[in-house]
Design a protein around this motif. Structure first.
Motif, PDB file in Angstrom:
ATOM      1  N   GLY A  24       0.955  -1.786  -0.039  1.00 32.31           N
ATOM      2  CA  GLY A  24      -0.163  -0.120  -0.278  1.00 32.31           C
ATOM      3  C   GLY A  24       0.457   0.790   0.089  1.00 32.31           C
ATOM      4  N   LEU A  25       1.722   1.623   1.333  1.00 35.14           N
ATOM      5  CA  LEU A  25       2.744   2.500   0.824  1.00 35.14           C
ATOM      6  C   LEU A  25       3.555   2.569  -0.277  1.00 35.14           C
ATOM      7  N   SER A  26       3.861   1.599  -0.785  1.00 37.40           N
ATOM      8  CA  SER A  26       5.160   1.600  -1.783  1.00 37.40           C
ATOM      9  C   SER A  26       4.597   2.446  -2.788  1.00 37.40           C
ATOM     10  N   SER A  27       3.057   1.239  -3.455  1.00 37.42           N
ATOM     11  CA  SER A  27       1.927   1.869  -4.211  1.00 37.42           C
ATOM     12  C   SER A  27       1.622   3.561  -4.393  1.00 37.42           C
ATOM     13  N   VAL A  28       1.796   4.568  -3.160  1.00 35.69           N
ATOM     14  CA  VAL A  28       1.328   5.508  -2.831  1.00 35.69           C
ATOM     15  C   VAL A  28       2.334   6.890  -3.134  1.00 35.69           C
ATOM     16  N   ILE A  29       3.882   5.492  -3.053  1.00 35.55           N
ATOM     17  CA  ILE A  29       4.691   6.673  -3.609  1.00 35.55           C
ATOM     18  C   ILE A  29       4.441   6.783  -4.972  1.00 35.55           C
ATOM     19  N   HIS A  30       4.884   5.746  -5.635  1.00 37.25           N
ATOM     20  CA  HIS A  30       4.737   5.620  -7.329  1.00 37.25           C
ATOM     21  C   HIS A  30       3.996   3.998  -7.541  1.00 37.25           C
ATOM     22  N   PRO A  31       3.307   3.924  -8.395  1.00 33.78           N
ATOM     23  CA  PRO A  31       1.965   3.269  -9.087  1.00 33.78           C
ATOM     24  C   PRO A  31       3.705   1.720  -8.834  1.00 33.78           C
ATOM     25  N   VAL A  32       3.108   0.176  -8.489  1.00 28.37           N
ATOM     26  CA  VAL A  32       3.886  -0.770  -8.469  1.00 28.37           C
ATOM     27  C   VAL A  32       3.663  -1.212  -9.710  1.00 28.37           C
ATOM     28  N   ARG A  33       4.717  -0.967 -11.180  1.00 26.88           N
ATOM     29  CA  ARG A  33       4.385  -1.107 -12.054  1.00 26.88           C
ATOM     30  C   ARG A  33       5.352  -2.920 -12.306  1.00 26.88           C
ATOM     31  N   LEU A  34       5.073  -3.227 -13.366  1.00 26.34           N
ATOM     32  CA  LEU A  34       6.421  -4.422 -12.993  1.00 26.34           C
ATOM     33  C   LEU A  34       6.444  -5.174 -14.555  1.00 26.34           C
ATOM     34  N   ASP A  35       7.883  -5.474 -14.622  1.00 28.04           N
ATOM     35  CA  ASP A  35       7.751  -5.960 -16.289  1.00 28.04           C
ATOM     36  C   ASP A  35       7.916  -7.352 -16.879  1.00 28.04           C
ATOM     37  N   SER A  36       8.531  -8.386 -14.943  1.00 26.20           N
ATOM     38  CA  SER A  36       8.244  -9.611 -14.740  1.00 26.20           C
ATOM     39  C   SER A  36       7.156 -10.224 -14.624  1.00 26.20           C
ATOM     40  N   LEU A  37       6.158  -9.986 -14.948  1.00 22.21           N
ATOM     41  CA  LEU A  37       4.672 -10.212 -15.010  1.00 22.21           C
ATOM     42  C   LEU A  37       4.570 -12.295 -14.151  1.00 22.21           C
ATOM     43  N   ALA A  38       5.253 -12.626 -15.096  1.00 21.53           N
ATOM     44  CA  ALA A  38       4.750 -13.230 -14.937  1.00 21.53           C
ATOM     45  C   ALA A  38       5.231 -14.185 -13.494  1.00 21.53           C
ATOM     46  N   SER A  39       6.407 -13.779 -13.387  1.00 22.98           N
ATOM     47  CA  SER A  39       7.299 -14.172 -11.719  1.00 22.98           C
ATOM     48  C   SER A  39       6.322 -13.390 -10.882  1.00 22.98           C
ATOM     49  N   ALA A  40       6.315 -12.587 -11.144  1.00 29.05           N
ATOM     50  CA  ALA A  40       5.204 -11.402 -10.418  1.00 29.05           C
ATOM     51  C   ALA A  40       3.949 -12.775  -9.507  1.00 29.05           C
ATOM     52  N   LEU A  41       3.127 -13.028 -10.415  1.00 31.92           N
ATOM     53  CA  LEU A  41       2.338 -13.667 -10.712  1.00 31.92           C
ATOM     54  C   LEU A  41       1.899 -15.435 -10.516  1.00 31.92           C
ATOM     55  N   PHE A  42       3.997 -15.525 -10.448  1.00 38.47           N
ATOM     56  CA  PHE A  42       4.242 -16.674  -9.741  1.00 38.47           C
ATOM     57  C   PHE A  42       4.082 -16.256  -8.465  1.00 38.47           C
ATOM     58  N   SER A  43       4.633 -16.530  -7.407  1.00 42.63           N
ATOM     59  CA  SER A  43       4.488 -15.268  -6.600  1.00 42.63           C
ATOM     60  C   SER A  43       3.500 -14.972  -5.460  1.00 42.63           C
ATOM     61  N   VAL A  44       2.331 -14.327  -6.464  1.00 40.00           N
ATOM     62  CA  VAL A  44       1.166 -14.139  -5.540  1.00 40.00           C
ATOM     63  C   VAL A  44       0.228 -16.247  -5.577  1.00 40.00           C
ATOM     64  N   ALA A  45       0.649 -16.894  -7.026  1.00 35.40           N
ATOM     65  CA  ALA A  45      -0.088 -17.873  -6.093  1.00 35.40           C
ATOM     66  C   ALA A  45       0.082 -19.127  -5.764  1.00 35.40           C
ATOM     67  N   ALA A  46       1.997 -18.374  -5.410  1.00 35.05           N
ATOM     68  CA  ALA A  46       2.820 -19.774  -4.398  1.00 35.05           C
ATOM     69  C   ALA A  46       1.613 -19.323  -3.161  1.00 35.05           C
ATOM     70  N   VAL A  47       1.664 -18.257  -2.369  1.00 40.18           N
ATOM     71  CA  VAL A  47       0.850 -17.208  -1.577  1.00 40.18           C
ATOM     72  C   VAL A  47      -0.444 -18.075  -1.373  1.00 40.18           C
ATOM     73  N   LEU A  48      -0.856 -18.192  -2.194  1.00 39.39           N
ATOM     74  CA  LEU A  48      -2.193 -18.463  -2.532  1.00 39.39           C
ATOM     75  C   LEU A  48      -2.548 -19.687  -2.264  1.00 39.39           C
ATOM     76  N   VAL A  49      -1.373 -20.864  -2.613  1.00 37.27           N
ATOM     77  CA  VAL A  49      -1.090 -22.077  -2.222  1.00 37.27           C
ATOM     78  C   VAL A  49      -0.763 -22.939  -0.822  1.00 37.27           C
ATOM     79  N   VAL A  50      -0.108 -21.607  -0.085  1.00 36.82           N
ATOM     80  CA  VAL A  50       0.324 -21.453   1.089  1.00 36.82           C
ATOM     81  C   VAL A  50      -0.884 -21.259   2.129  1.00 36.82           C
ATOM     82  N   CYS A  51      -1.240 -20.035   1.905  1.00 41.95           N
ATOM     83  CA  CYS A  51      -2.438 -19.833   2.819  1.00 41.95           C
ATOM     84  C   CYS A  51      -3.661 -20.612   3.029  1.00 41.95           C
TER      85      CYS A  51
END
Length: 321
Positions: free
Chosen positions: A256-283
């Motif tokens: 939240g704080l990081s994206s308010v300072i500057h929008p968090v744009r990601l070039d390596s979208l596949a890697s980011a989505l993999f991390s989000v998917a990993a969080v979903l599995v773990v949770c």
């Protein structure tokens, strides 16, 4: 000589985190006993805010310097490390009791929903915008208020297990412990992460691996040390509550704080989505543990979480490095 200084400051940061966390957890336990606030609430708010400050500082500086991927990787890498490695170690060593089940399940489900929301934003827009950051910070305020309200509601039903020292002198001493401990955790984490990154670069490690390992693990050391100290002091619920609370704050506060300072744009979208998917599995796994275990979390739960962490790191090294 300069290279040697990096290693020395890295060690100083680690020692400072350990000592400061010891002071902080002592003060947090004293507060829980004197105010009759349940340990789970103390862990999910006060302790979590302190131990998440390093992630917030590092990610905010990263995004301000034009490194949004490091900021995002730090937050979600910390969630993975917290929930798989630290919680796995906690389950494996101490088999903590499943107490305040409803609070545990609510917080874990909330973390799951936040992760789904982050993944949806990335799929739809490829970034987390300033407006999304504002919403996350509003949710942060609401989350803390709900926990404080819940603490007040449960105060009358909570009876401290041990007699504790009271009075002005004890209050002043523990207040000093709290302040010094919080400051020490932040300073120590910054020393450790800053010099850890320099060491990683000297060894030729890529920025992605730095984000997934040095930065994420380094800023999560307060959670690890706090969990160890809480296990030693038999305050299991502070440990578990701190980990889940820190995960929630990694999205609400850090992202939240990081994206308010500057929008968090990601070039390596596949890697980011993999991390989000990993969080979903773990949770999902942790939520299942809370549902099926009636008395204690088991060592098998801990082994599974540790195996998930090894798998996560292995996949990142093989496919995204």
């Amino acid at each position: 000589m300069e290279h040697l200084l990096y290693y020395l400051l890295f060690a100083v940061g680690l020692v400072l985190i350990i000592k400061a966390s010891d002071l902080f957890i002592d003060a947090a336990i004293w507060i829980a006993r004197v105010t009759k606030i349940p340990d789970m609430i103390i862990g999910a708010t006060l302790v979590s805010l302190c131990t998440t400050l390093p992630e917030a500082v590092v990610s905010s500086v990263s995004v301000a310097r034009g490194l949004p991927e490091m900021a995002f990787g730090n937050a979600f890498g910390s969630i993975i490390f917290n929930t798989t490695f630290i919680l796995g170690i906690t389950f494996l060593i101490s088999r903590p009791p499943v107490s305040d089940r409803m609070g545990f399940l609510k917080n874990t489900a909330f973390l799951l929903l936040l992760s789904i929301g982050a993944g949806t934003l990335l799929l739809a827009q490829g970034e987390i915008s300033r407006w999304a950051g504002v919403v996350l910070l509003i949710l942060l305020a609401a989350y803390l208020l709900v926990n404080v309200f819940s603490a007040g509601k449960n105060q009358a039903r909570h009876t401290p297990a041990d007699a504790v020292e009271r009075g002005g002198r004890a209050a002043m001493r523990n207040l000093c412990f709290l302040i010094v401990g919080a400051a020490g955790v932040v300073i120590g984490s910054n020393l450790l992460v800053t010099n850890g990154e320099q060491i990683a670069r000297l060894l030729g490690v890529s920025d992605l691996i730095i984000g997934l390992t040095i930065t994420a693990v380094g800023t999560s050391l307060p959670e690890l040390v706090t969990a160890i100290q809480a296990m030693v002091k038999k305050a299991h619920n502070i440990s578990v509550g701190n980990i889940i609370g820190a995960d929630i704050l990694n999205i609400l506060l850090v992202i939240g704080l990081s994206s308010v300072i500057h929008p968090v744009r990601l070039d390596s979208l596949a890697s980011a989505l993999f991390s989000v998917a990993a969080v979903l599995v773990v949770c999902g796994c942790v939520l299942w543990f809370g549902l099926v275990n009636r008395r204690n979390f088991t060592r098998k739960d801990g082994v599974l979480l540790l195996a998930l962490y090894i798998t996560y790191v292995g996949v990142n090294l093989m496919y995204f490095a």
